[in-house]
Write an enzyme that holds these catalytic residues in place. Structure first.
Site, PDB file in Angstrom:
ATOM      1  N   LYS A  27      50.275  44.584  41.351  1.00 37.73           N
ATOM      2  CA  LYS A  27      49.029  44.643  42.141  1.00 37.73           C
ATOM      3  C   LYS A  27      48.673  43.268  42.690  1.00 37.73           C
ATOM      4  O   LYS A  27      48.377  43.112  43.870  1.00 37.73           O
ATOM      5  CB  LYS A  27      47.873  45.149  41.248  1.00 37.73           C
ATOM      6  N   ASN A  28      48.710  42.264  41.809  1.00 36.55           N
ATOM      7  CA  ASN A  28      48.234  40.943  42.239  1.00 36.55           C
ATOM      8  C   ASN A  28      49.245  40.190  43.085  1.00 36.55           C
ATOM      9  O   ASN A  28      49.017  39.045  43.472  1.00 36.55           O
ATOM     10  CB  ASN A  28      47.774  40.125  41.025  1.00 36.55           C
ATOM     11  N   CYS A 122      31.414  40.079  39.291  1.00 36.35           N
ATOM     12  CA  CYS A 122      31.666  41.367  38.671  1.00 36.35           C
ATOM     13  C   CYS A 122      31.500  41.218  37.189  1.00 36.35           C
ATOM     14  O   CYS A 122      31.161  40.140  36.703  1.00 36.35           O
ATOM     15  CB  CYS A 122      33.032  41.919  39.041  1.00 36.35           C
ATOM     16  N   ARG A 127      32.492  34.508  39.260  1.00 32.80           N
ATOM     17  CA  ARG A 127      33.498  34.459  40.313  1.00 32.80           C
ATOM     18  C   ARG A 127      32.987  33.806  41.607  1.00 32.80           C
ATOM     19  O   ARG A 127      32.876  34.435  42.659  1.00 32.80           O
ATOM     20  CB  ARG A 127      34.095  35.853  40.537  1.00 32.80           C
ATOM     21  N   ASP A 318      44.330  38.827  31.754  1.00 31.38           N
ATOM     22  CA  ASP A 318      44.395  40.257  32.088  1.00 31.38           C
ATOM     23  C   ASP A 318      45.025  41.105  30.968  1.00 31.38           C
ATOM     24  O   ASP A 318      45.028  42.331  31.061  1.00 31.38           O
ATOM     25  CB  ASP A 318      45.190  40.465  33.394  1.00 31.38           C
ATOM     26  N   ARG A 411      42.457  51.622  39.995  1.00 31.44           N
ATOM     27  CA  ARG A 411      42.556  50.451  40.870  1.00 31.44           C
ATOM     28  C   ARG A 411      43.828  49.658  40.576  1.00 31.44           C
ATOM     29  O   ARG A 411      44.389  49.029  41.458  1.00 31.44           O
ATOM     30  CB  ARG A 411      41.347  49.521  40.657  1.00 31.44           C
TER      31      ARG A 411
HETATM   32  N1  EPU Z   1      36.757  29.823  40.193  1.00 35.21           N
HETATM   33  C1  EPU Z   1      35.772  28.958  40.604  1.00 35.21           C
HETATM   34  N2  EPU Z   1      35.566  28.807  41.956  1.00 35.21           N
HETATM   35  C2  EPU Z   1      36.298  29.479  42.878  1.00 35.21           C
HETATM   36  C3  EPU Z   1      37.310  30.370  42.438  1.00 35.21           C
HETATM   37  C4  EPU Z   1      37.514  30.515  41.073  1.00 35.21           C
HETATM   38  O1  EPU Z   1      35.090  28.347  39.785  1.00 35.21           O
HETATM   39  O2  EPU Z   1      36.062  29.268  44.065  1.00 35.21           O
HETATM   40  C5  EPU Z   1      36.968  29.995  38.747  1.00 35.21           C
HETATM   41  C6  EPU Z   1      36.723  31.441  38.290  1.00 35.21           C
HETATM   42  O3  EPU Z   1      35.350  31.703  38.111  1.00 35.21           O
HETATM   43  C7  EPU Z   1      37.500  31.498  37.010  1.00 35.21           C
HETATM   44  C8  EPU Z   1      38.686  30.561  37.273  1.00 35.21           C
HETATM   45  O4  EPU Z   1      38.331  29.784  38.418  1.00 35.21           O
HETATM   46  O5  EPU Z   1      36.753  31.005  35.942  1.00 35.21           O
HETATM   47  C9  EPU Z   1      39.983  31.230  37.532  1.00 35.21           C
HETATM   48  O6  EPU Z   1      39.817  32.296  38.437  1.00 35.21           O
HETATM   49  P1  EPU Z   1      40.875  32.583  39.577  1.00 35.21           P
HETATM   50  O7  EPU Z   1      40.296  32.139  40.866  1.00 35.21           O
HETATM   51  O8  EPU Z   1      42.214  32.074  39.180  1.00 35.21           O
HETATM   52  O9  EPU Z   1      40.887  34.149  39.514  1.00 35.21           O
HETATM   53  P2  EPU Z   1      41.139  35.043  40.764  1.00 35.21           P
HETATM   54  O10 EPU Z   1      42.122  34.354  41.619  1.00 35.21           O
HETATM   55  O11 EPU Z   1      39.861  35.484  41.331  1.00 35.21           O
HETATM   56  C10 EPU Z   1      43.221  36.325  39.844  1.00 35.21           C
HETATM   57  C11 EPU Z   1      43.554  37.753  39.588  1.00 35.21           C
HETATM   58  C12 EPU Z   1      42.746  38.253  38.399  1.00 35.21           C
HETATM   59  C13 EPU Z   1      43.105  37.392  37.193  1.00 35.21           C
HETATM   60  C14 EPU Z   1      42.840  35.910  37.496  1.00 35.21           C
HETATM   61  C15 EPU Z   1      43.251  34.974  36.404  1.00 35.21           C
HETATM   62  C16 EPU Z   1      44.162  38.606  41.749  1.00 35.21           C
HETATM   63  C17 EPU Z   1      43.829  39.486  42.907  1.00 35.21           C
HETATM   64  N3  EPU Z   1      43.266  38.551  40.768  1.00 35.21           N
HETATM   65  O12 EPU Z   1      41.823  36.307  40.100  1.00 35.21           O
HETATM   66  O13 EPU Z   1      43.125  39.582  38.163  1.00 35.21           O
HETATM   67  O14 EPU Z   1      42.344  37.783  36.079  1.00 35.21           O
HETATM   68  O15 EPU Z   1      43.542  35.529  38.702  1.00 35.21           O
HETATM   69  O16 EPU Z   1      44.615  35.079  36.185  1.00 35.21           O
HETATM   70  O17 EPU Z   1      45.235  38.015  41.707  1.00 35.21           O
HETATM   71  C18 EPU Z   1      42.795  41.870  37.669  1.00 35.21           C
HETATM   72  O18 EPU Z   1      43.903  42.072  38.165  1.00 35.21           O
HETATM   73  O19 EPU Z   1      42.177  42.757  37.030  1.00 35.21           O
HETATM   74  C19 EPU Z   1      42.202  40.544  37.807  1.00 35.21           C
HETATM   75  C20 EPU Z   1      40.910  40.311  37.572  1.00 35.21           C
END
Ligand code: EPU
Length: 434
Positions: A27-28, A122, A127, A318, A411
């Site tokens: 998915k990711n 969420c 986030r 995850d 999802r």
């Molecule tokens: N963060 C910030 N500022 C930003 C963006 C992120 O502070 O602008 C923080 C977040 O709040 C968090 C940390 O950075 O504490 C890491 O979050 P990250 O941005 O890496 O998460 P993401 O990219 O939004 C992806 C996956 C998630 C998975 C996380 C961590 C996708 C589409 N989503 O999310 O997957 O948990 O990386 O590995 O790739 C899921 O599949 O159910 C899912 C939530």
């Protein structure tokens, strides 16, 4: 309005499931891959695409922008973004899925402007999007906001190549800048980049379309941008879903006597394999499968272990919730330290209702003592990953469980009830009205 629920008859700790779980494409990985097609000319074709709700949402967003997408037939999906003309992401569709934020990179690169709603906090945490705003500003974009939309606009005609240091290694921010930088003339360096295999998958795809990218899978990614990307006619095979692989392994460890988990890359789940093997789970690893064999001892014979979630290659956030169910069945006390998202232990309240012995110390830390006999309950999936953990809990428990709001599970996991029924599980989908 109707929703679906899963009705599960618990195995009461028996390990009676047997068979094979074939892991789907990630998915990711497919979500950023689909977003990246905005900067690729021609008809792009992907294979090993999971038929899950998030893929449908991403194709709906692309279609709303003017792209043409094929039906998802036999795990192959075609996308043509030539006719994309809008620069505004649909509010309702985008809010349904945080990954919609990745589209900001390719949209800004191609059109010099993108308007999008906040992609949504969420239940797993706040986030924020500050890493995106800071990075795009370094690339020469201006940022503004009103009650409904955020807007990035490039002051010149194109994004500037630059060095971007991510204050934390965000997965989707790394992907977003990677795609954006492909369209910026010159060399962009993303430092403190996330190293997740999905980023490597995206880079491999973009290279197959002509991009010059090095260092993906390390903390420094270098992109020499400015070339037009053109789709190469062979379908791009999406990498296997490592989160599904690791979660299925945990599911099999507590419910199956013999189980093959296939179509995976075991090197992507080393942290999970290490902990489960150390705990006593009988695992055999081959090149692209993992077998649980002769798993006849009760789960109470497994030793507990501590978990600290971490960016790749550490233990994935995850897989934290499925691992909690495993730890509820092992002997001993474990500390689960969720370091990535502050809301990602909230689901434990429901496990306590099922009989798990869990104490939350703060929003990031919980201890769990096992083994416990879980009791079937009526639950509502709070997010994709905790939703699957509830399915595992329902299977392990004594008695019947109902997991409402199956949409969350849909999802991220394709036809979970059919795949688990094929192993002998008693799990049925039924709709209910709300
Ligand atoms: N963060 C910030 N500022 C930003 C963006 C992120 O502070 O602008 C923080 C977040 O709040 C968090 C940390 O950075 O504490 C890491 O979050 P990250 O941005 O890496 O998460 P993401 O990219 O939004 C992806 C996956 C998630 C998975 C996380 C961590 C996708 C589409 N989503 O999310 O997957 O948990 O990386 O590995 O790739 C899921 O599949 O159910 C899912 C939530």
């Amino acid at each position: 309005m109707n929703k679906d629920a899963f009705y599960i008859k618990g195995l009461g700790g028996e390990k009676s499931l047997e068979g094979e779980l074939v892991v789907m494409g990630a998915k990711n990985s497919i979500l950023p891959l689909l977003a990246s097609t905005i900067v690729v000319r021609g008809n792009v074709s992907f294979a090993n695409v999971p038929d899950i709700e998030d893929v449908h949402r991403m194709t709906e967003i692309l279609n709303n922008l003017g792209a043409t997408t094929s039906n998802l037939t036999g795990s192959e999906l075609k996308v043509d973004t030539e006719n994309v003309h809008k620069t505004q992401l649909d509010i309702e569709l985008s809010k349904k899925m945080r990954a919609s934020v990745i589209l900001t990179g390719p949209m800004l690169s191609r059109f010099g402007e993108v308007k999008f709603p906040h992609p949504g906090g969420c239940v797993i945490g706040a986030r924020p999007i500050d890493i995106f705003t800071e990075g795009f500003q370094k690339m020469g974009a201006t940022f503004s906001e009103d009650e409904t939309f955020y807007t990035f606009k490039v002051s010149g005609s194109k994004l500037k190549a630059t060095n971007i240091f991510l204050k934390s290694p965000s997965v989707t921010a790394t992907e977003t800048f990677l795609i954006a930088a492909v369209g910026a003339d010159g060399t962009t360096r993303i430092e403190n980049a996330a190293m997740e295999p999905e980023i490597v998958d995206l880079a491999v795809f973009l290279r197959s379309c002509g991009a010059t990218i090095t260092g993906d899978g390390t903390p420094t990614i270098t992109i020499v941008g400015g070339k037009d990307l053109v789709s190469n006619s062979t379908p791009y095979n999406v990498m296997p879903d490592r989160i599904e692989a690791g979660s299925f392994l945990i599911l099999a460890a507590v419910t199956a006597k013999n189980c093959k988990i296939s179509n995976i890359d075991p090197s992507h789940i080393r942290s999970v394999l290490e902990l489960l093997t150390g705990s006593g789970v009988p695992i055999r690893v081959t090149e692209n499968s993992v077998y649980i064999e002769n798993n006849t001892e009760p789960s109470s014979s497994f030793k507990s272990f501590d978990i600290k979630t971490h960016e790749y290659p550490g233990f994935p956030t995850d897989i934290q919730a499925p691992a909690m169910i495993f730890l509820s069945q092992c002997s001993g006390e474990s500390l689960v330290f969720e370091t990535i998202f502050e809301g990602r232990l909230n689901y434990t309240e429901d496990l306590v209702r099922m009989g798990a012995d869990i104490k939350m110390w703060d929003t990031h830390r919980a201890t769990i003592k096992g083994p416990t006999h879980l009791k079937g309950r009526e639950l509502e999936g709070p997010d994709i990953r905790a939703g699957l953990a509830y399915v595992i809990a329902g299977l392990v428990a004594n008695g019947d469980s109902i997991i409402r709001n199956a949409y969350f599970i849909d999802r991220g996991y394709m036809s979970i009830e059919k795949r688990l029924s094929a192993l002998g599980a008693d799990i049925k989908r039924k709709s209910y009205s709300i």
